[in-house]
Motif scaffolding. Structure first.
Motif, PDB file in Angstrom:
ATOM      1  N   GLY A 197       0.822  -1.213   0.000  1.00  0.00           N
ATOM      2  CA  GLY A 197       0.000   0.000   0.000  1.00  0.00           C
ATOM      3  C   GLY A 197       0.853   1.259   0.000  1.00  0.00           C
ATOM      4  N   MET A 198       1.898   1.259   0.821  1.00  0.00           N
ATOM      5  CA  MET A 198       2.792   2.406   0.863  1.00  0.00           C
ATOM      6  C   MET A 198       3.463   2.597  -0.499  1.00  0.00           C
ATOM      7  SD  MET A 198       5.968   3.277   3.409  1.00  0.00           S
ATOM      8  CE  MET A 198       6.937   1.863   2.948  1.00  0.00           C
ATOM      9  N   HIS A 199       3.882   1.507  -1.104  1.00  0.00           N
ATOM     10  CA  HIS A 199       4.514   1.560  -2.423  1.00  0.00           C
ATOM     11  C   HIS A 199       3.552   2.161  -3.449  1.00  0.00           C
ATOM     12  CE1 HIS A 199       5.639  -0.535  -6.297  1.00  0.00           C
ATOM     13  NE2 HIS A 199       6.723   0.154  -6.009  1.00  0.00           N
ATOM     14  N   ARG A 200       2.319   1.693  -3.448  1.00  0.00           N
ATOM     15  CA  ARG A 200       1.310   2.188  -4.394  1.00  0.00           C
ATOM     16  C   ARG A 200       1.089   3.694  -4.208  1.00  0.00           C
ATOM     17  NH1 ARG A 200      -2.091  -1.776  -4.034  1.00  0.00           N
ATOM     18  NH2 ARG A 200      -2.903  -1.106  -2.034  1.00  0.00           N
ATOM     19  N   ASN A 201       1.003   4.141  -2.959  1.00  0.00           N
ATOM     20  CA  ASN A 201       0.772   5.561  -2.687  1.00  0.00           C
ATOM     21  C   ASN A 201       1.980   6.416  -3.051  1.00  0.00           C
ATOM     22  OD1 ASN A 201      -1.932   6.055  -1.519  1.00  0.00           O
ATOM     23  ND2 ASN A 201      -1.281   4.402  -0.175  1.00  0.00           N
ATOM     24  N   LEU A 202       3.181   5.934  -2.757  1.00  0.00           N
ATOM     25  CA  LEU A 202       4.366   6.706  -3.127  1.00  0.00           C
ATOM     26  C   LEU A 202       4.501   6.816  -4.646  1.00  0.00           C
ATOM     27  CD1 LEU A 202       6.961   5.403  -0.514  1.00  0.00           C
ATOM     28  CD2 LEU A 202       5.980   7.696  -0.647  1.00  0.00           C
ATOM     29  N   ARG A 203       4.196   5.732  -5.359  1.00  0.00           N
ATOM     30  CA  ARG A 203       4.251   5.775  -6.829  1.00  0.00           C
ATOM     31  C   ARG A 203       3.228   6.775  -7.372  1.00  0.00           C
ATOM     32  NH1 ARG A 203       8.554   4.101  -8.726  1.00  0.00           N
ATOM     33  NH2 ARG A 203       9.158   1.973  -8.461  1.00  0.00           N
ATOM     34  N   LYS A 261       3.618  15.835  -8.978  1.00  0.00           N
ATOM     35  CA  LYS A 261       4.819  15.741  -9.810  1.00  0.00           C
ATOM     36  C   LYS A 261       6.071  15.459  -8.990  1.00  0.00           C
ATOM     37  CE  LYS A 261       2.805  18.384 -13.462  1.00  0.00           C
ATOM     38  NZ  LYS A 261       2.733  19.535 -14.274  1.00  0.00           N
ATOM     39  N   VAL A 262       5.938  14.548  -8.033  1.00  0.00           N
ATOM     40  CA  VAL A 262       7.056  14.139  -7.184  1.00  0.00           C
ATOM     41  C   VAL A 262       7.450  12.728  -7.585  1.00  0.00           C
ATOM     42  CG1 VAL A 262       7.776  13.624  -4.827  1.00  0.00           C
ATOM     43  CG2 VAL A 262       6.287  15.580  -5.266  1.00  0.00           C
ATOM     44  N   ASP A 263       8.725  12.522  -7.828  1.00  0.00           N
ATOM     45  CA  ASP A 263       9.233  11.200  -8.185  1.00  0.00           C
ATOM     46  C   ASP A 263       9.722  10.510  -6.919  1.00  0.00           C
ATOM     47  OD1 ASP A 263      10.372   8.950  -9.306  1.00  0.00           O
ATOM     48  OD2 ASP A 263      12.079  10.026 -10.177  1.00  0.00           O
ATOM     49  N   MET A 264       9.053   9.433  -6.524  1.00  0.00           N
ATOM     50  CA  MET A 264       9.424   8.756  -5.283  1.00  0.00           C
ATOM     51  C   MET A 264      10.871   8.278  -5.296  1.00  0.00           C
ATOM     52  SD  MET A 264       7.773   4.943  -5.092  1.00  0.00           S
ATOM     53  CE  MET A 264       9.022   3.982  -4.283  1.00  0.00           C
ATOM     54  N   ASP A 265      11.405   7.994  -6.474  1.00  0.00           N
ATOM     55  CA  ASP A 265      12.789   7.517  -6.561  1.00  0.00           C
ATOM     56  C   ASP A 265      13.794   8.601  -6.172  1.00  0.00           C
ATOM     57  OD1 ASP A 265      11.999   4.970  -7.381  1.00  0.00           O
ATOM     58  OD2 ASP A 265      11.901   5.590  -9.483  1.00  0.00           O
ATOM     59  N   SER A 266      13.336   9.851  -6.100  1.00  0.00           N
ATOM     60  CA  SER A 266      14.251  10.929  -5.726  1.00  0.00           C
ATOM     61  C   SER A 266      14.448  11.023  -4.216  1.00  0.00           C
ATOM     62  CB  SER A 266      13.727  12.274  -6.262  1.00  0.00           C
ATOM     63  OG  SER A 266      12.542  12.654  -5.583  1.00  0.00           O
ATOM     64  N   MET A 305      11.994   0.247  -4.918  1.00  0.00           N
ATOM     65  CA  MET A 305      11.029  -0.663  -4.298  1.00  0.00           C
ATOM     66  C   MET A 305      10.171  -1.241  -5.421  1.00  0.00           C
ATOM     67  SD  MET A 305       8.473   0.843  -1.476  1.00  0.00           S
ATOM     68  CE  MET A 305       7.467  -0.157  -0.471  1.00  0.00           C
ATOM     69  N   TYR A 306       9.886  -2.523  -5.350  1.00  0.00           N
ATOM     70  CA  TYR A 306       9.110  -3.182  -6.399  1.00  0.00           C
ATOM     71  C   TYR A 306       8.035  -4.057  -5.780  1.00  0.00           C
ATOM     72  CZ  TYR A 306      13.265  -1.871  -8.974  1.00  0.00           C
ATOM     73  OH  TYR A 306      14.304  -1.163  -9.510  1.00  0.00           O
ATOM     74  N   ASN A 307       6.858  -4.072  -6.405  1.00  0.00           N
ATOM     75  CA  ASN A 307       5.794  -4.994  -6.017  1.00  0.00           C
ATOM     76  C   ASN A 307       5.960  -6.214  -6.923  1.00  0.00           C
ATOM     77  OD1 ASN A 307       3.493  -6.441  -5.571  1.00  0.00           O
ATOM     78  ND2 ASN A 307       2.071  -4.787  -5.992  1.00  0.00           N
ATOM     79  N   LEU A 308       6.565  -7.269  -6.391  1.00  0.00           N
ATOM     80  CA  LEU A 308       6.913  -8.421  -7.212  1.00  0.00           C
ATOM     81  C   LEU A 308       5.720  -9.281  -7.609  1.00  0.00           C
ATOM     82  CD1 LEU A 308      10.300  -9.434  -5.561  1.00  0.00           C
ATOM     83  CD2 LEU A 308       9.872  -7.900  -7.494  1.00  0.00           C
ATOM     84  N   SER A 309       4.535  -8.973  -7.078  1.00  0.00           N
ATOM     85  CA  SER A 309       3.339  -9.685  -7.532  1.00  0.00           C
ATOM     86  C   SER A 309       2.782  -9.051  -8.803  1.00  0.00           C
ATOM     87  CB  SER A 309       2.274  -9.710  -6.432  1.00  0.00           C
ATOM     88  OG  SER A 309       1.818  -8.400  -6.157  1.00  0.00           O
ATOM     89  N   ASN A 310       3.325  -7.902  -9.195  1.00  0.00           N
ATOM     90  CA  ASN A 310       2.933  -7.221 -10.423  1.00  0.00           C
ATOM     91  C   ASN A 310       3.940  -7.609 -11.511  1.00  0.00           C
ATOM     92  OD1 ASN A 310       3.161  -5.155 -12.484  1.00  0.00           O
ATOM     93  ND2 ASN A 310       1.815  -3.883 -11.239  1.00  0.00           N
ATOM     94  N   PRO A 311       3.494  -8.273 -12.584  1.00  0.00           N
ATOM     95  CA  PRO A 311       4.441  -8.741 -13.605  1.00  0.00           C
ATOM     96  C   PRO A 311       5.313  -7.628 -14.192  1.00  0.00           C
ATOM     97  CG  PRO A 311       2.291  -9.735 -13.961  1.00  0.00           C
ATOM     98  CD  PRO A 311       2.119  -8.691 -12.886  1.00  0.00           C
ATOM     99  N   GLY A 312       4.748  -6.453 -14.405  1.00  0.00           N
ATOM    100  CA  GLY A 312       5.527  -5.340 -14.943  1.00  0.00           C
ATOM    101  C   GLY A 312       6.623  -4.902 -13.991  1.00  0.00           C
TER     102      GLY A 312
END
Length: 139
Positions: free
Chosen positions: A50-56, A63-68, A73-80
């Motif tokens: 959930g935190m990952h989804r919200n930060l993304r 217009k904030v890039d969470m990677d900055s 961080m990756y959601n490994l249940s998502n194939p992409g």
């Protein structure tokens, strides 16, 4: 580390790591015990997915890039995102090998040119994406 797995040992722990927030009885957690969820949090912030989804989603709202400001961080249940993780892992390993090679250190790959080829492909992909973005912006 001891994995108990026994219901009678449910409150005999120092650190408890669970997948589900509901697996923790917060009323019984003692001050010297640690758990990997926050008691009064929703799945949107209290769970890592959930935190990952919200930060993304920040990039769409402000217009904030969470990677900055947040580690990769990756959601490994998502194939992409699984593919993004694999690509990032390969690029990071290739970059590391290229740096070691350029410093005259031993490399772990059998062929140092492989690292160079992977980095060249990754750079070409990034350049192509940037060019596509510029073309889209002009349209």
């Amino acid at each position: 580390f001891v994995e108990t797995g026994q219901p009678e040992d449910a409150n005999t722990f120092e650190v408890k790591w669970t997948l589900a927030h509901s697996d923790i009885n917060f009323a019984q957690v003692l001050p010297n015990q640690l758990v990997n969820h926050w008691e009064k949090s929703s799945v949107e912030l209290g769970a890592k997915v959930g935190m990952h989804r919200n930060l993304r989603a920040l990039k769409w709202f402000d217009k904030v890039d969470m990677d900055s400001f947040f580690p990769r961080m990756y959601n490994l249940s998502n194939p992409g995102e699984m593919q993004d993780f694999v690509d990032d892992f390969i690029f990071t390993a290739a970059s590391s090998e290229a740096v070691r090679f350029s410093q005259g250190l031993a490399v772990t790959s059998l062929d140092p040119s492989v690292s160079k080829d992977v980095m060249k492909d990754k750079t070409a992909d990034a350049d192509a994406a940037a060019d596509a973005g510029k073309k889209h912006a002009r349209a």
